[in-house]
Design an enzyme around this catalytic site. Structure first.
Site, PDB file in Angstrom:
ATOM      1  N   TYR A 142     -12.001  11.885 -16.539  1.00 28.34           N
ATOM      2  CA  TYR A 142     -12.272  13.279 -16.890  1.00 28.34           C
ATOM      3  C   TYR A 142     -11.788  14.235 -15.798  1.00 28.34           C
ATOM      4  O   TYR A 142     -11.385  15.349 -16.085  1.00 28.34           O
ATOM      5  CB  TYR A 142     -13.778  13.495 -17.069  1.00 28.34           C
ATOM      6  CG  TYR A 142     -14.286  13.261 -18.466  1.00 28.34           C
ATOM      7  CD1 TYR A 142     -14.310  11.978 -18.999  1.00 28.34           C
ATOM      8  CD2 TYR A 142     -14.747  14.311 -19.243  1.00 28.34           C
ATOM      9  CE1 TYR A 142     -14.790  11.756 -20.276  1.00 28.34           C
ATOM     10  CE2 TYR A 142     -15.236  14.095 -20.524  1.00 28.34           C
ATOM     11  CZ  TYR A 142     -15.247  12.822 -21.033  1.00 28.34           C
ATOM     12  OH  TYR A 142     -15.720  12.612 -22.293  1.00 28.34           O
ATOM     13  N   ASP A 221     -15.930  -3.242 -24.571  1.00 24.26           N
ATOM     14  CA  ASP A 221     -15.606  -3.615 -25.956  1.00 24.26           C
ATOM     15  C   ASP A 221     -16.735  -4.445 -26.565  1.00 24.26           C
ATOM     16  O   ASP A 221     -17.164  -4.231 -27.709  1.00 24.26           O
ATOM     17  CB  ASP A 221     -14.252  -4.335 -26.057  1.00 24.26           C
ATOM     18  CG  ASP A 221     -14.032  -5.392 -24.986  1.00 24.26           C
ATOM     19  OD1 ASP A 221     -14.879  -5.530 -24.081  1.00 24.26           O
ATOM     20  OD2 ASP A 221     -13.010  -6.108 -25.062  1.00 24.26           O
ATOM     21  N   ASP A 245     -19.352   8.508 -22.905  1.00 21.71           N
ATOM     22  CA  ASP A 245     -19.088   9.507 -23.946  1.00 21.71           C
ATOM     23  C   ASP A 245     -18.955   8.805 -25.295  1.00 21.71           C
ATOM     24  O   ASP A 245     -19.569   9.198 -26.287  1.00 21.71           O
ATOM     25  CB  ASP A 245     -17.803  10.267 -23.598  1.00 21.71           C
ATOM     26  CG  ASP A 245     -17.458  11.301 -24.644  1.00 21.71           C
ATOM     27  OD1 ASP A 245     -18.363  12.033 -25.064  1.00 21.71           O
ATOM     28  OD2 ASP A 245     -16.278  11.362 -25.061  1.00 21.71           O
ATOM     29  N   ASP A 249     -21.974   8.424 -28.615  1.00 19.43           N
ATOM     30  CA  ASP A 249     -21.729   8.899 -29.992  1.00 19.43           C
ATOM     31  C   ASP A 249     -21.992   7.754 -30.962  1.00 19.43           C
ATOM     32  O   ASP A 249     -22.586   7.940 -32.029  1.00 19.43           O
ATOM     33  CB  ASP A 249     -20.278   9.388 -30.163  1.00 19.43           C
ATOM     34  CG  ASP A 249     -20.157  10.896 -30.018  1.00 19.43           C
ATOM     35  OD1 ASP A 249     -20.943  11.472 -29.254  1.00 19.43           O
ATOM     36  OD2 ASP A 249     -19.267  11.492 -30.672  1.00 19.43           O
TER      37      ASP A 249
END
Ligand code: IPM
Ligand code: MG
Length: 365
Positions: A142, A221, A245, A249
């Site tokens: 980021y 993963d 992030d 979600d």
């Protein structure tokens, strides 16, 4: 207790949802005899339109002076479809995180039993899930150097971490694990990434200081898969910025909807509280957004920034009772919800406040 709270509604549905977060704070201050003073500031697309800057100096100034910040949402479809835009709403959010040193983003996956059927996952897989994510928030890809070649055909984003950046969030996550069920899962990609190998090294070292906590390391993963296969296996999940992030979600679907999840960004100074959902421009201004994530962000503010545990529990209970009474916003309704129980933003917010009134003399622990 006297506190100065800054409200930054931001973009899209941010204004609608923070309105209800603020009303809840007002009610709490009235009920418990606190003195909460409010100020407001702009950030994101609205700030670009007004000043050309997604995080105006005045907003940052106000943020630094406040005791806590309630934020709404950021973003606008206009930029999503224009990758060449140099000034973008999200830069405001990233800059305020960096400037205020908000390095730890806490995202509790709070699952209300009433919403077991709102998720696309099977209720028996979900029931009993209780996860607390610690997402690193001011490092990683980021904030690493970005590059685009002159001929525009090559691009790179540098993924980097310093030891101290990993240490400080790891300590916070272990402390939380000690207060919870003493299980911590650190998620990385140490089989491929050097940053993840440093991450794993640091977490392994710090784990030795918390022998009562059972520590596990998992590749991202695999974690993404386990999260929907058997979410109950997780308690505290510690991970880097980008992985966090994405995973949160995904995890929001355990709670039924993005519209339910609150988050707390903390560091060394002012705390910053926001729903994990985005600006949802497609429904903005239509009284359709779910205000519960903003209201639950207020509960996190009360508990984490102000140490007001009873007040925080009261807010969470009011949300639970509203759901128990059957009320739903569109995002958490399912095919068994009768249409008269599906409410708009305002009506849902008002129901939570009503739930407050009904519980005047009850004390929650
Ligand atoms: C979040 C959001 C932000 C992020 C965006 C809006 C920059 O997705 O808070 O999860 O990626 O951190
Ligand atoms: Mg996100």
């Amino acid at each position: 207790m006297k506190k100065n709270i800054l409200i930054i509604p931001g973009d899209g549905i941010g204004q609608e949802v923070t309105t209800w977060g603020k009303k809840v704070l007002e009610k709490i201050s009235e009920k418990y005899g606190h003195d909460f003073a409010f100020d407001e500031a702009i950030m994101g697309h609205v700030a670009i339109e007004a000043t050309g800057n997604p995080l105006p100096d005045e907003t940052l100034e106000k943020a630094r002076k406040s005791d806590a910040i309630l934020f709404g949402a950021i973003g606008h479809a206009k930029y999503d479809n224009d990758p060449s835009a140099k000034v973008r709403p999200e830069q405001g959010l990233l800059k305020i995180r960096k400037e205020l040193g908000l390095y730890a983003n806490l995202r509790p996956i709070l699952l209300f039993d009433e919403l077991l059927n709102a998720s696309s996952l099977k209720p028996e897989i979900l029931k009993g899930t209780d996860i607390l994510f610690f997402r690193e928030l001011t490092g990683d890809v980021y904030f690493g150097e970005k590059h685009r070649s002159n001929d525009r055909n090559f691009a790179s984003d540098l993924m980097n971490y310093n030891r101290y950046e990993i240490e400080r969030i790891t300590i916070k996550a272990f402390e939380a694990a000690q207060r919870r069920s003493k299980r911590l899962c650190s998620v990385d990609k140490a089989n491929v990434l050097e940053t993840s190998r440093l991450w794993r090294e640091v977490v392994q070292e710090i784990a030795q200081q918390y022998p009562d906590v059972e520590t596990e390391h998992m590749f991202i993963d695999n974690a993404a898969m386990q999260l929907v296969k058997n979410p109950k296996k997780f308690d505290v999940v510690l991970t880097a910025n980008l992985f966090g992030d994405i995973l949160t979600d995904e995890a929001s679907q355990i709670a039924g909807s993005m519209g339910m999840l609150a988050s707390a960004s903390i560091g060394d100074g002012t705390g910053f509280f926001e729903p994990i959902h985005g600006s949802a421009h497609d429904i903005a201004g239509q009284n359709k957004a779910n205000p519960l994530a903003s209201i639950l962000s207020v509960a996190l503010m009360l508990e984490i920034s102000f140490g007001l545990k009873e007040e925080a529990a009261f807010v969470t209970k009011a949300v639970a009772d509203t759901l128990k009474a059957g009320f739903r916003t569109l995002d958490i309704a399912d095919n068994t919800t009768s249409p008269e129980l599906i409410l708009g933003t305002k009506e849902m917010g008002a129901k939570v406040l009503e739930a407050f009134a009904e519980k005047k003399n009850v004390v929650y622990s």
